[in-house]
Enzyme design. Structure first.
Site, PDB file in Angstrom:
ATOM      1  CB  SER A 189     -26.201   4.626  44.324  1.00 35.28           C
ATOM      2  OG  SER A 189     -24.906   4.456  44.806  1.00 35.28           O
ATOM      3  CG  ASP A 341     -20.870   9.541  41.098  1.00 38.01           C
ATOM      4  OD1 ASP A 341     -20.232   8.826  41.899  1.00 38.01           O
ATOM      5  OD2 ASP A 341     -21.939   9.188  40.572  1.00 38.01           O
ATOM      6  CG  HIS A 371     -22.594   8.931  44.299  1.00 38.41           C
ATOM      7  ND1 HIS A 371     -22.896   8.195  43.182  1.00 38.41           N
ATOM      8  CD2 HIS A 371     -22.997   8.183  45.355  1.00 38.41           C
ATOM      9  CE1 HIS A 371     -23.444   7.046  43.552  1.00 38.41           C
ATOM     10  NE2 HIS A 371     -23.517   7.011  44.866  1.00 38.41           N
TER      11      HIS A 371
END
Ligand SMILES: *[C@@H]1O[C@H](CO)[C@@H](O)[C@H](O)[C@H]1NC(C)=O
Ligand SMILES: *[C@@H]1O[C@H](CO)[C@@H](O)[C@H](O)[C@H]1NC(C)=O
Ligand SMILES: *[C@@H]1O[C@H](CO)[C@@H](O)[C@H](O)[C@H]1NC(C)=O
Length: 401
Positions: A189, A341, A371
Site C-alpha cells: 500500500s 482495490d 486491498h
C-alpha cells in the site's frame, strides 16, 4: 417496547443502509470481506462524528484501532527479534539463530497505513516479517518511519531512505552477516509507494546504485494525480478502502485543508502547468485492455485549486512520475495487484511502464482479493487471500534470492 428500543432499531437499520455495498461476486470469503467493510465504514462514521463533536481528530480513531494490534518483539527457537534504532529511527530486526556458513540475504519491509497509521509492531506485519526471516533464513529489517499529520511530506520517505542507507553500510552488513548482493526492499500500500520512491532515489545515487537486488510492491499506491482511473471508479465505495477514506487519510501527509480533499474527489487538484505529467499516468495508454472495460478517459482538470502542492508533482510521493530514463535502470521488480482495490490501476500501470522501460517485472494479479488483504491475514479474520499473498510474496523472494 420503549422509544429507546425503537430508536436503537431505527439507528441499526440506518447504519446498515449507510454501510451496505454489494460485495463483488467473485470475492473470496465474502462474509469476512463484508464484515471488514462494514466495520471500516462504522469506524469512518464514528471518526467523522468524533471529529465533528471535537472529541478527537478523524485520523486518531484509526490510529487507536491499529494500536490495539501492536505486539512486543518475541524471539523464538529460530529467530531473535529485537526493537532497536537505525539513525534514530525505530526498527524491528528479525535475526535467524541457525548457524550458517554463508552470508544471509536481507529484506527491508516498509509497512502500509496511508502515511497516518501502521507500524511494524502490528500483528500482521510481525507475522509476515517473522515468516520471511524464518522461511528464507534472511535478516528482516522493518522501519517505523514518521507518520502524518505530525510529520509531513517527505518525512516518511526520508526516514525510509535513512534506514536503508544506515543498513547498507559495510560494517552494519558485516555485523548481521548480510550478503550485500542480496538485499531486497518490499512494502504494501503506502509502503509500496515508499518502496518505489526509495528504490528510484537510491538507483539515481552513484553511491547506492545497484545495491538493491529487487523490489516488491504489494497493492501499492503510486500516484496522486488521477483519481478517476477505472479502479478508482469501480471500487469507489470499497470493499474496505473507499476512495474517500483513502484520500481523507493520505492527504494528511501534505495538508489538513478539507478543500483539497474535495478538489481531489472531483479530480480537480492538479495545478496549472502540470498537464505534461499526465502522460506518465495515462491509463488509456498503459492499462491492459481487459481492465479498461467500458471506461472513457477523462483528463484531470488543472488550475482549479488556489493552493499549490508540489508534493503532487513529486516522485517521492508518486513513483509513477519518473520518466522512462529514470525507470530503465531499476532492479528486478515484483508487483502484486488485487482486483477489488482502488489502487489496482496504479500497480498495473507501473508494471506496463517498467516493462516498456526494459525492467524485468513479475506481476501477479489476484482476482478475488481486496486491498489490504495481508492486514487481515492474522487473528481475528484469518483472511485466506491475505495468507495466499504472503505465501506468494515469500515464495517469489525465495526463487529470486
Ligand atoms: C523453527 O524452524 C523449524 C524448521 O524450519 C520449524 O519446524 C519450526 O516450526 C520453527 N519454529 C517456529 C516457532 O516457527
Ligand atoms: C491519454 O491517452 C489517450 C489515448 O492514447 C490520448 O488520446 C490522450 O490525449 C492522452 N492524454 C494525455 C493528457 O496524455
Ligand atoms: C528524465 O528526467 C531527468 C531528470 O529530471 C532528465 O535529466 C532527463 O532528461 C529526463 N529524460 C527524458 C527522456 O525525458
Amino acid at each position: 417496547m420503549g422509544n429507546k428500543t425503537l430508536l436503537f432499531g431505527l439507528s441499526c437499520i440506518l447504519l446498515a443502509y449507510y454501510t451496505y455495498i454489494p460485495i463483488p461476486e467473485n470475492v473470496e470469503e465474502p462474509w469476512k470481506v463484508r464484515l471488514i467493510d462494514i466495520l471500516t465504514k462504522i469506524t469512518t462514521l464514528t471518526a467523522t462524528v468524533f471529529e465533528y463533536t471535537g472529541l478527537m481528530k478523524f485520523e486518531d480513531l484509526f490510529f487507536i484501532i491499529t494500536k490495539t494490534q501492536y505486539i512486543e518483539p518475541i524471539s523464538d527457537e529460530n529467530l531473535t527479534v529485537i526493537d532497536t534504532e537505525f539513525n534514530n529511527i525505530p526498527v524491528r530486526l528479525y535475526l535467524p539463530k541457525r548457524k550458517s556458513e554463508r552470508q544471509r540475504p536481507a529484506v527491508i519491509y516498509i509497512h502500509g497505513g496511508a502515511f497516518v497509521t501502521g507500524s511494524f509492531k502490528m500483528r500482521p506485519y510481525d507475522f509476515v516479517n517473522r515468516m520471511t526471516a524464518s522461511r528464507l533464513d534472511a535478516v528482516v529489517v522493518a522501519p517505523d518511519y514518521r507518520l502524518a499529520p505530525q510529520d509531513l511530506f517527505p518525512a516518511a520517505h526520508e526516514d525510509c531512505i535513512s534506514v536503508v542507507k544506515f543498513f547498507l553500510q559495510d560494517k552494519v552488513l558485516e555485523k548481521y552477516r548480510v550478503d550485500p548482493a542480496h538485499i531486497f526492499i518490499s512494502g504494501d500500500s503506502s509502503g509500496g509507494a515508499l518502496t518505489g520512491s526509495v528504490t528510484q532515489l537510491l538507483q539515481d545515487d552513484p553511491e547506492y546504485r545497484n545495491k538493491i537486488k529487487a523490489q516488491v510492491m504489494i497493492y501499492p499506491g503510486l500516484q496522486a494525480i488521477d483519481i478517476g482511473m477505472p479502479s478508482y471508479r469501480e471500487c469507489e465505495n470499497g470493499p474496505f478502502l473507499s476512495r474517500k477514506l483513502a484520500i481523507r487519510l493520505s492527504i494528511l501527509y501534505f495538508t489538513d485543508d478539507k478543500e483539497v480533499v474535495n478538489a481531489i474527489l472531483r479530480n480537480e487538484h492538479m495545478p496549472e502547468g502540470s498537464r505534461d505529467l499526465f502522460k506518465f499516468v495515462n491509463w488509456s495508454d498503459f492499462l491492459p485492455e481487459k481492465y479498461k472495460r467500458n471506461h472513457v478517459y477523462r483528463e484531470p482538470v488543472v488550475g482549479k485549486l488556489n493552493v499549490f502542492f508540489t508534493a503532487f508533482l513529486d516522485r517521492r510521493m508518486s513513483p509513477l512520475l519518473a520518466n522512462d530514463t529514470q525507470l530503465q535502470n531499476l532492479p528486478l521488480t515484483y508487483v502484486i495487484t488485487c482486483e477489488h482495490d482502488i489502487l489496482r490501476d496504479d500497480g498495473l500501470i507501473y508494471v506496463t511502464r517498467l516493462r516498456n522501460a526494459g525492467v524485468p517485472v513479475t506481476h501477479d494479479h489476484i482476482e478475488n482479493a481486496i486491498h489490504g488483504a495481508i492486514s487481515f491475514a492474522t487473528a481475528p479474520m484469518y483472511l485466506h487471500s491475505g495468507l495466499r499473498i504472503i505465501d506468494k510474496y515469500i515464495s517469489w523472494l525465495q526463487k529470486n534470492l
